[in-house]
Design a protein around this motif. Structure first.
Motif, mmCIF file in Angstrom:
data_model
loop_
_atom_site.group_PDB
_atom_site.id
_atom_site.type_symbol
_atom_site.label_atom_id
_atom_site.label_comp_id
_atom_site.label_asym_id
_atom_site.label_seq_id
_atom_site.Cartn_x
_atom_site.Cartn_y
_atom_site.Cartn_z
ATOM 1 N N GLU A 7 34.664 36.472 30.856
ATOM 2 C CA GLU A 7 33.291 36.980 30.946
ATOM 3 C C GLU A 7 33.042 37.755 32.234
ATOM 4 O O GLU A 7 31.902 38.079 32.560
ATOM 5 C CB GLU A 7 32.303 35.815 30.844
ATOM 6 N N VAL A 8 34.105 38.057 32.944
ATOM 7 C CA VAL A 8 33.975 38.804 34.202
ATOM 8 C C VAL A 8 34.056 40.300 33.929
ATOM 9 O O VAL A 8 34.963 40.766 33.238
ATOM 10 C CB VAL A 8 35.081 38.401 35.201
ATOM 11 N N VAL A 9 33.104 41.030 34.455
ATOM 12 C CA VAL A 9 33.085 42.495 34.344
ATOM 13 C C VAL A 9 32.991 43.062 35.754
ATOM 14 O O VAL A 9 32.136 42.637 36.548
ATOM 15 C CB VAL A 9 31.899 42.983 33.491
ATOM 16 N N VAL A 10 33.859 44.019 36.073
ATOM 17 C CA VAL A 10 33.895 44.596 37.419
ATOM 18 C C VAL A 10 33.728 46.103 37.342
ATOM 19 O O VAL A 10 34.456 46.780 36.609
ATOM 20 C CB VAL A 10 35.222 44.261 38.142
ATOM 21 N N HIS A 11 32.761 46.608 38.085
ATOM 22 C CA HIS A 11 32.592 48.044 38.303
ATOM 23 C C HIS A 11 32.962 48.319 39.763
ATOM 24 O O HIS A 11 32.553 47.575 40.660
ATOM 25 C CB HIS A 11 31.161 48.494 38.048
ATOM 26 N N ALA A 12 33.741 49.367 40.019
ATOM 27 C CA ALA A 12 34.207 49.624 41.380
ATOM 28 C C ALA A 12 34.187 51.110 41.690
ATOM 29 O O ALA A 12 34.262 51.955 40.793
ATOM 30 C CB ALA A 12 35.623 49.071 41.576
ATOM 31 N N MET A 13 34.095 51.399 42.992
ATOM 32 C CA MET A 13 34.290 52.770 43.436
ATOM 33 C C MET A 13 35.744 53.151 43.194
ATOM 34 O O MET A 13 36.648 52.297 43.218
ATOM 35 C CB MET A 13 33.964 52.915 44.923
ATOM 36 N N THR A 27 30.996 45.884 42.055
ATOM 37 C CA THR A 27 29.963 45.004 41.524
ATOM 38 C C THR A 27 30.601 44.081 40.501
ATOM 39 O O THR A 27 31.265 44.546 39.569
ATOM 40 C CB THR A 27 28.831 45.823 40.860
ATOM 41 N N VAL A 28 30.409 42.785 40.676
ATOM 42 C CA VAL A 28 30.988 41.782 39.785
ATOM 43 C C VAL A 28 29.866 41.140 38.973
ATOM 44 O O VAL A 28 28.878 40.652 39.539
ATOM 45 C CB VAL A 28 31.735 40.699 40.591
ATOM 46 N N THR A 29 30.014 41.151 37.660
ATOM 47 C CA THR A 29 29.103 40.445 36.764
ATOM 48 C C THR A 29 29.881 39.312 36.132
ATOM 49 O O THR A 29 30.893 39.543 35.456
ATOM 50 C CB THR A 29 28.564 41.381 35.677
ATOM 51 N N ALA A 30 29.447 38.066 36.372
ATOM 52 C CA ALA A 30 30.231 36.916 35.923
ATOM 53 C C ALA A 30 29.359 35.668 35.929
ATOM 54 O O ALA A 30 28.303 35.635 36.577
ATOM 55 C CB ALA A 30 31.430 36.708 36.848
ATOM 56 N N GLY A 35 32.185 33.597 39.431
ATOM 57 C CA GLY A 35 31.931 34.616 40.437
ATOM 58 C C GLY A 35 32.171 34.110 41.842
ATOM 59 O O GLY A 35 32.733 34.811 42.691
ATOM 60 N N ASN A 36 31.764 32.867 42.107
ATOM 61 C CA ASN A 36 31.999 32.283 43.430
ATOM 62 C C ASN A 36 33.472 31.991 43.672
ATOM 63 O O ASN A 36 33.970 32.141 44.791
ATOM 64 C CB ASN A 36 31.186 30.997 43.577
ATOM 65 N N MET A 37 34.194 31.584 42.630
ATOM 66 C CA MET A 37 35.601 31.226 42.801
ATOM 67 C C MET A 37 36.479 32.420 43.153
ATOM 68 O O MET A 37 37.479 32.278 43.858
ATOM 69 C CB MET A 37 36.122 30.546 41.528
ATOM 70 N N ILE A 38 36.125 33.599 42.650
ATOM 71 C CA ILE A 38 36.973 34.773 42.904
ATOM 72 C C ILE A 38 36.550 35.534 44.167
ATOM 73 O O ILE A 38 37.148 36.552 44.509
ATOM 74 C CB ILE A 38 36.982 35.732 41.697
ATOM 75 N N GLU A 39 35.547 35.026 44.882
ATOM 76 C CA GLU A 39 35.057 35.718 46.078
ATOM 77 C C GLU A 39 36.159 35.937 47.114
ATOM 78 O O GLU A 39 36.396 37.059 47.569
ATOM 79 C CB GLU A 39 33.915 34.923 46.718
ATOM 80 N N THR A 40 36.851 34.870 47.493
ATOM 81 C CA THR A 40 37.863 34.979 48.545
ATOM 82 C C THR A 40 39.003 35.888 48.118
ATOM 83 O O THR A 40 39.503 36.692 48.915
ATOM 84 C CB THR A 40 38.400 33.583 48.905
ATOM 85 N N THR A 41 39.416 35.777 46.859
ATOM 86 C CA THR A 41 40.493 36.638 46.356
ATOM 87 C C THR A 41 40.118 38.105 46.475
ATOM 88 O O THR A 41 40.906 38.933 46.964
ATOM 89 C CB THR A 41 40.812 36.294 44.889
ATOM 90 N N LEU A 42 38.917 38.445 46.032
ATOM 91 C CA LEU A 42 38.488 39.843 46.072
ATOM 92 C C LEU A 42 38.373 40.350 47.509
ATOM 93 O O LEU A 42 38.799 41.468 47.819
ATOM 94 C CB LEU A 42 37.158 40.004 45.337
ATOM 95 N N LEU A 43 37.804 39.528 48.382
ATOM 96 C CA LEU A 43 37.631 39.975 49.767
ATOM 97 C C LEU A 43 38.967 40.184 50.472
ATOM 98 O O LEU A 43 39.143 41.143 51.224
ATOM 99 C CB LEU A 43 36.774 38.971 50.536
ATOM 100 N N THR A 44 39.919 39.289 50.242
ATOM 101 C CA THR A 44 41.205 39.445 50.928
ATOM 102 C C THR A 44 41.990 40.628 50.379
ATOM 103 O O THR A 44 42.798 41.225 51.091
ATOM 104 C CB THR A 44 42.036 38.144 50.828
ATOM 105 N N LEU A 45 41.748 40.978 49.114
ATOM 106 C CA LEU A 45 42.431 42.135 48.535
ATOM 107 C C LEU A 45 41.781 43.458 48.942
ATOM 108 O O LEU A 45 42.404 44.515 48.825
ATOM 109 C CB LEU A 45 42.449 42.027 47.004
#
Length: 494
Positions: A7-13, A27-30, A35-45
């Motif tokens: 159910e995760v949808v990601v829009h990105a530059m 922008t993450v829609t989840a 949404g909270n669980m993938i925060e650290t993964t997305l930020l470190t990437l």
């Protein structure tokens, strides 16, 4: 067992886009928990790659100089260099050219734009950090890397030189007696030719008997192994009186045998002065011996180079054609960490706001659509954030009111010549990554370069750069301040 990202949808530059404060990178829609669980993964990437690419891009811009053009040609033609007129080995009449002054001086468009090469693996934050630095410095505009594995896996150009220890390991010319290289030209192509006697003959003719023997032996040995990419580190003993001269002696022999030497590397000393002296001598040698390759030799400079050093060299003048940058690139000396944040802006369709005493930390609520508005000159005028539910989106040729998010009196009306939506769908739950939305490394690098070439010059200034506007629509402005008032407790004073 059923926890997944369906159910995760990601829009990105688009990768490589220039991003400005308050414009979301993605922008993450989840569901809230996912949404909270993938925060650290997305930020470190996102954080380190974005930081390295930005740092690299700033260094590339600094290395080019403010007035460089894409059409800048090669080094000055031979006709600009008068012939040798005395017996000193250097012609007093040779025209000395220095680089254009990037901070307002005259541009010298006969020069090559200096390239940047990433030299940072040994100083990076481990092998993973080193690989990422190689990859994303290339995105930012660096020409090549010294990281051989990264070059192989990412299909990037590889560049580097031998070490000082290589030169130090040669103690006498006896070590290269009998060393041969295959002739690459003429009717005797393929013939094995001993290098040392030919080098010794040039040394005697030039009167350069005082150069360091061990260094000359090292250059002969290096030439026998790499005749096609002969580029020497010349500052082990004495840059001008030994290293430069030994390089010239071996280069003349390689040219006689049909090879084209590549250049020299400076790793210490006054890089401005030494590079200009090397360039001056190369041009004099080209005129004296009628050897065109001398005018196309690279002068590579390293030694703790950062963005400030690059701008300083532009002011002083230099003859450098390539910068090898390591520590201050991969460790991002000027800003070691990028402060990207991941904030909730909407839940169950209801916009949310995060307030702070620091105005820059106040969140613009709601799911937003970001647009880049371009003017008549072709470069972007500003970025505009519009609530996703708004009916009126910016349109080419239509007057659009754009407001500062927190200062109503700061507003402009824009009639855009082009409108670009900054975010695209890149991940769609069960369908995964959207095909065709991930660019190759080379395409991303070109995209970055194109943006830099179409950016207002004042935004690229090192000192007092212009400020790029990030605005909101009128409806978004009104709603932001209404919600701000609603969510702020009213203090009662007695």
């Amino acid at each position: 067992a059923t926890l997944d990202c369906s159910e995760v949808v990601v829009h990105a530059m688009k990768e490589g886009s220039m991003a400005f404060p308050r414009v979301p990178l993605l922008t993450v829609t989840a569901p809230l928990g996912i949404g909270n669980m993938i925060e650290t993964t997305l930020l470190t990437l996102i954080n380190y790659p974005s930081l390295v690419a930005t740092n690299a891009c700033r260094m590339v811009v600094a290395a080019r100089g403010q007035f460089w053009e894409e059409t800048a040609g090669a080094n000055p033609p031979r006709s600009l260099v008068p012939p040798r007129t005395d017996s000193t080995g250097i012609s007093p009449g040779v025209h000395r050219k220095s680089i254009q002054l990037a901070e307002g001086g005259p541009a010298d468009f006969t020069r090559r734009k200096p390239k940047c090469v990433e030299f940072g693996l040994r100083r990076a934050q481990g092998p993973d950090g080193g690989f990422s630095a190689s990859k994303y410095s290339h995105v930012g505009g660096f020409h090549a890397t010294s990281n051989v594995m990264a070059g192989r896996l990412l299909d990037m150009p590889i560049a580097g030189t031998h070490a000082h220890s290589f030169v130090q390991s040669y103690t006498s010319l006896a070590l290269v007696e009998g060393v041969k290289v295959k002739r690459a030209n003429g009717g005797k192509g393929g013939e094995m030719v001993e290098l040392l006697p030919l080098v010794a003959k040039y040394r005697e003719d030039m009167g350069w008997q005082s150069t360091n023997d061990g260094e000359l032996a090292a250059f002969v040995g290096y030439a026998s192994s790499f005749p096609n990419v002969f580029l020497c580190l010349i500052d082990t003993y004495d840059t001008l009186q030994s290293g430069l001269r030994n390089f010239i002696l071996v280069s003349l022999v390689l040219d006689d045998l049909g090879y084209t030497p590549r250049g020299v590397r400076l790793d210490s000393g006054d890089l401005s002065y030494l590079s200009l002296e090397c360039e001056y001598v190369f041009h004099e040698m080209g005129s004296r011996f009628d050897r065109p390759f001398f005018y196309d030799l690279d002068i590579v400079a390293s030694n703790d180079i950062n963005e400030g050093v690059l701008h300083s060299l532009n002011k002083q003048g230099h003859g450098i054609t390539m910068f090898g940058i390591g520590t201050n690139l991969v460790t991002c000396q000027s800003q070691p960490a990028l402060g990207c944040v991941y904030k909730l802006v909407e839940i169950d369709g209801e916009p949310r706001i995060k307030l702070s005493n620091d105005i820059e930390k106040v969140l613009i609520p709601g799911k937003k659509v970001a647009y880049r508005l371009f003017g008549e000159a072709g470069w972007p005028l500003l970025d505009l954030l519009v609530d996703s539910k708004e009916v009126d989106q910016p349109t080419v040729g239509q007057r659009t009111l754009c407001l500062h998010p927190f200062m109503e009196q700061k507003r402009v009306a824009v009639v855009p010549k082009r409108v670009v939506k900054l975010h695209n769908l890149v991940f769609d739950g069960k369908n995964g990554v959207i095909p065709g939305r991930i660019s190759s490394l080379g395409e991303t690098r070109q995209f970055v370069n194109d943006q830099i070439n179409h950016t207002r010059p004042d935004l690229l200034r090192y000192v007092n750069p212009g400020e790029y506007k990030v605005s909101v629509s009128e409806k978004t402005f009104r709603f932001l301040h209404e919600l701000w008032h609603t969510e702020t407790p009213i203090r009662e004073l007695r």
